[in-house]
Scaffold this active site. Sequence first.
Site, PDB file in Angstrom:
ATOM      1  CG  ASP A  27       8.955  -1.403   9.891  1.00  0.00           C
ATOM      2  OD1 ASP A  27       8.244  -0.664   9.184  1.00  0.00           O
ATOM      3  OD2 ASP A  27       9.561  -2.392   9.437  1.00  0.00           O
TER       4      ASP A  27
ATOM      5  N   GLY B  18      10.202 -11.949  15.212  1.00  0.00           N
ATOM      6  CA  GLY B  18      10.748 -11.723  13.876  1.00  0.00           C
ATOM      7  C   GLY B  18      11.086 -10.244  13.693  1.00  0.00           C
ATOM      8  N   GLY B  19      11.166  -9.816  12.433  1.00  0.00           N
ATOM      9  CA  GLY B  19      11.584  -8.454  12.123  1.00  0.00           C
ATOM     10  C   GLY B  19      10.691  -7.390  12.729  1.00  0.00           C
TER      11      GLY B  19
ATOM     12  NE  ARG C 228      -3.602  -2.523   0.513  1.00  0.00           N
ATOM     13  CZ  ARG C 228      -3.855  -3.815   0.443  1.00  0.00           C
ATOM     14  NH1 ARG C 228      -2.871  -4.690   0.469  1.00  0.00           N
ATOM     15  NH2 ARG C 228      -5.092  -4.240   0.298  1.00  0.00           N
ATOM     16  CB  SER C 229       4.505   1.892   0.321  1.00  0.00           C
ATOM     17  OG  SER C 229       4.691   1.324   1.604  1.00  0.00           O
TER      18      SER C 229
ATOM     19  CE  LYS D 298      10.854  -4.435   6.420  1.00  0.00           C
ATOM     20  NZ  LYS D 298       9.828  -4.363   7.454  1.00  0.00           N
TER      21      LYS D 298
ATOM     22  CB  THR E 286       9.229  -4.764   2.135  1.00  0.00           C
ATOM     23  OG1 THR E 286       8.409  -5.558   2.993  1.00  0.00           O
ATOM     24  CG2 THR E 286       9.000  -5.183   0.692  1.00  0.00           C
TER      25      THR E 286
ATOM     26  CE1 TYR F 274      -1.510  -2.903   4.731  1.00  0.00           C
ATOM     27  CE2 TYR F 274       0.200  -2.953   6.408  1.00  0.00           C
ATOM     28  CZ  TYR F 274      -0.177  -2.923   5.082  1.00  0.00           C
ATOM     29  OH  TYR F 274       0.787  -2.917   4.103  1.00  0.00           O
TER      30      TYR F 274
ATOM     31  N   GLY G  96       5.769 -12.533  19.190  1.00  0.00           N
ATOM     32  CA  GLY G  96       6.567 -12.594  17.967  1.00  0.00           C
ATOM     33  C   GLY G  96       8.009 -12.228  18.259  1.00  0.00           C
TER      34      GLY G  96
HETATM   35  P1  NAP Z   1       8.741 -12.743  10.441  1.00  0.00           P
HETATM   36  O1  NAP Z   1      10.088 -12.119  10.651  1.00  0.00           O
HETATM   37  O2  NAP Z   1       8.583 -13.830   9.459  1.00  0.00           O
HETATM   38  O3  NAP Z   1       8.250 -13.276  11.904  1.00  0.00           O
HETATM   39  C1  NAP Z   1       7.092 -14.047  12.004  1.00  0.00           C
HETATM   40  C2  NAP Z   1       6.755 -14.267  13.479  1.00  0.00           C
HETATM   41  O4  NAP Z   1       5.498 -14.962  13.521  1.00  0.00           O
HETATM   42  C3  NAP Z   1       7.757 -15.113  14.241  1.00  0.00           C
HETATM   43  O5  NAP Z   1       7.888 -14.632  15.557  1.00  0.00           O
HETATM   44  C4  NAP Z   1       7.105 -16.489  14.219  1.00  0.00           C
HETATM   45  O6  NAP Z   1       7.462 -17.303  15.314  1.00  0.00           O
HETATM   46  C5  NAP Z   1       5.659 -16.112  14.347  1.00  0.00           C
HETATM   47  N1  NAP Z   1       4.792 -17.203  13.883  1.00  0.00           N
HETATM   48  C6  NAP Z   1       4.714 -17.721  12.636  1.00  0.00           C
HETATM   49  N2  NAP Z   1       3.815 -18.735  12.602  1.00  0.00           N
HETATM   50  C7  NAP Z   1       3.334 -18.853  13.877  1.00  0.00           C
HETATM   51  C8  NAP Z   1       2.393 -19.711  14.482  1.00  0.00           C
HETATM   52  N3  NAP Z   1       1.747 -20.657  13.776  1.00  0.00           N
HETATM   53  N4  NAP Z   1       2.123 -19.534  15.802  1.00  0.00           N
HETATM   54  C9  NAP Z   1       2.748 -18.587  16.513  1.00  0.00           C
HETATM   55  N5  NAP Z   1       3.665 -17.739  15.995  1.00  0.00           N
HETATM   56  C10 NAP Z   1       3.962 -17.880  14.689  1.00  0.00           C
HETATM   57  O7  NAP Z   1       7.666 -11.643  10.036  1.00  0.00           O
HETATM   58  P2  NAP Z   1       7.724 -10.060  10.309  1.00  0.00           P
HETATM   59  O8  NAP Z   1       8.458  -9.404   9.181  1.00  0.00           O
HETATM   60  O9  NAP Z   1       8.189  -9.840  11.688  1.00  0.00           O
HETATM   61  O10 NAP Z   1       6.195  -9.652  10.156  1.00  0.00           O
HETATM   62  C11 NAP Z   1       5.231 -10.008  11.127  1.00  0.00           C
HETATM   63  C12 NAP Z   1       3.910  -9.342  10.783  1.00  0.00           C
HETATM   64  O11 NAP Z   1       4.046  -7.927  10.913  1.00  0.00           O
HETATM   65  C13 NAP Z   1       3.455  -9.603   9.351  1.00  0.00           C
HETATM   66  O12 NAP Z   1       2.061  -9.870   9.359  1.00  0.00           O
HETATM   67  C14 NAP Z   1       3.729  -8.296   8.636  1.00  0.00           C
HETATM   68  O13 NAP Z   1       2.836  -8.060   7.584  1.00  0.00           O
HETATM   69  C15 NAP Z   1       3.518  -7.298   9.763  1.00  0.00           C
HETATM   70  N6  NAP Z   1       4.210  -6.020   9.527  1.00  0.00           N
HETATM   71  C16 NAP Z   1       3.451  -4.906   9.441  1.00  0.00           C
HETATM   72  C17 NAP Z   1       4.055  -3.685   9.212  1.00  0.00           C
HETATM   73  C18 NAP Z   1       3.199  -2.442   9.132  1.00  0.00           C
HETATM   74  O14 NAP Z   1       3.698  -1.417   8.664  1.00  0.00           O
HETATM   75  N7  NAP Z   1       1.977  -2.488   9.586  1.00  0.00           N
HETATM   76  C19 NAP Z   1       5.451  -3.584   9.090  1.00  0.00           C
HETATM   77  C20 NAP Z   1       6.203  -4.769   9.196  1.00  0.00           C
HETATM   78  C21 NAP Z   1       5.566  -5.995   9.398  1.00  0.00           C
HETATM   79  P3  NAP Z   1       8.720 -18.309  15.220  1.00  0.00           P
HETATM   80  O15 NAP Z   1       9.906 -17.504  15.640  1.00  0.00           O
HETATM   81  O16 NAP Z   1       8.376 -19.389  16.186  1.00  0.00           O
HETATM   82  O17 NAP Z   1       8.812 -18.802  13.804  1.00  0.00           O
END
Ligand code: NAP
Length: 286
Positions: A114, A142-143, A27-28, A77, A73, A231, A140
């Site tokens: 972020d 992750g990133g 959406r950026s 990253k 993204t 979102y 969580g």
């Molecule tokens: P990521 O690095 O892939 O991390 C994913 C996380 O989800 C990890 O902590 C993972 O746990 C956990 N996870 C995955 N499957 C799971 C399950 N079945 N049960 C419990 N935990 C689970 O992803 P990310 O980049 O951090 O992004 C996370 C979310 O944030 C995404 O939905 C992304 O769209 C959103 N986001 C939004 C914005 C915004 O501007 N609104 C910006 C950045 C990201 P494990 O460590 O156990 O694998």
Amino acid sequence: MSGGVPVAQPHAFGIAGLLGWPVAHSRSPVIHNHWLARYGIAGRYVLFPVEPENLAAALRGLSVLRLRGCNVTTPHKQAVIPLVDRIDPLAQRIGAINTIVVEADGTLHGFNNDGNGFVQGIRDAQPQWRPDAGPIAVVGAGGAARAIVASLAAQGAREIRLVNRTYERARELEALFGPPVRAVRWSERAEALDGVALLANATDQGMVGKPALDLPLDRLPKHAIVGDAIYTPPVTPLLAAAKARGNATVNGLGMLLNQARPAFNAWFGVMPEITPELVKAIEATF
Ligand code: NAP
């Protein structure tokens, strides 16, 4: 490294964009092109699908092509870190870059907005809340979680309970950030909500096409705010469940919009406003 190609052309048509693989869902462009039109700035924000093996060439191209900069993204990253000339301390702590600014001398400066975007998104929706208002549970590791935890800690959070399915990853962040972060086992996720002022979902669970986050809310105080980084959909199953029991909820749109503001300012010289028209324009894309 960029090679230091001069790019200072303040009145020229300005181009910025998003480097990712894939990028089509973003959406950026809606956000930045809305602001370019609103502030009468000649420019365009475009999508750059860049395969991982072409990332270094794409980074060199930023200054060669005289772009103002870009967002970064998944999956780039972390990989862009050694490819920029300078990195902001917060982005360094997070270990990821989401915004690159091409400086006047052509060098590349990396930032990560972020986490601050998430915190500001909560504050915009719930102005009485502050990062030190009470314990915070972040789900969580992750990133997104790293960015959110780094910003919460930098803005005064005193207790961050970091819950992650894979405990070792939560422990890594505990070791990295130190107090106030405390890693919590997945089996103790329900108890981790005792007495919190904020619950933040930074997993991808609840996103379109993914199952709901498996988190019982029974112990969540009624006054707690529930924020989701997601979102799409605008109301995740977690937010729907929280709303149904009377909690205030905030989705990830505020995070997206608030991380975009300082990037736009760095590229185009105007700190843009988040208006109802802009929110409506994004919601129209859902
Ligand atoms: P990521 O690095 O892939 O991390 C994913 C996380 O989800 C990890 O902590 C993972 O746990 C956990 N996870 C995955 N499957 C799971 C399950 N079945 N049960 C419990 N935990 C689970 O992803 P990310 O980049 O951090 O992004 C996370 C979310 O944030 C995404 O939905 C992304 O769209 C959103 N986001 C939004 C914005 C915004 O501007 N609104 C910006 C950045 C990201 P494990 O460590 O156990 O694998």
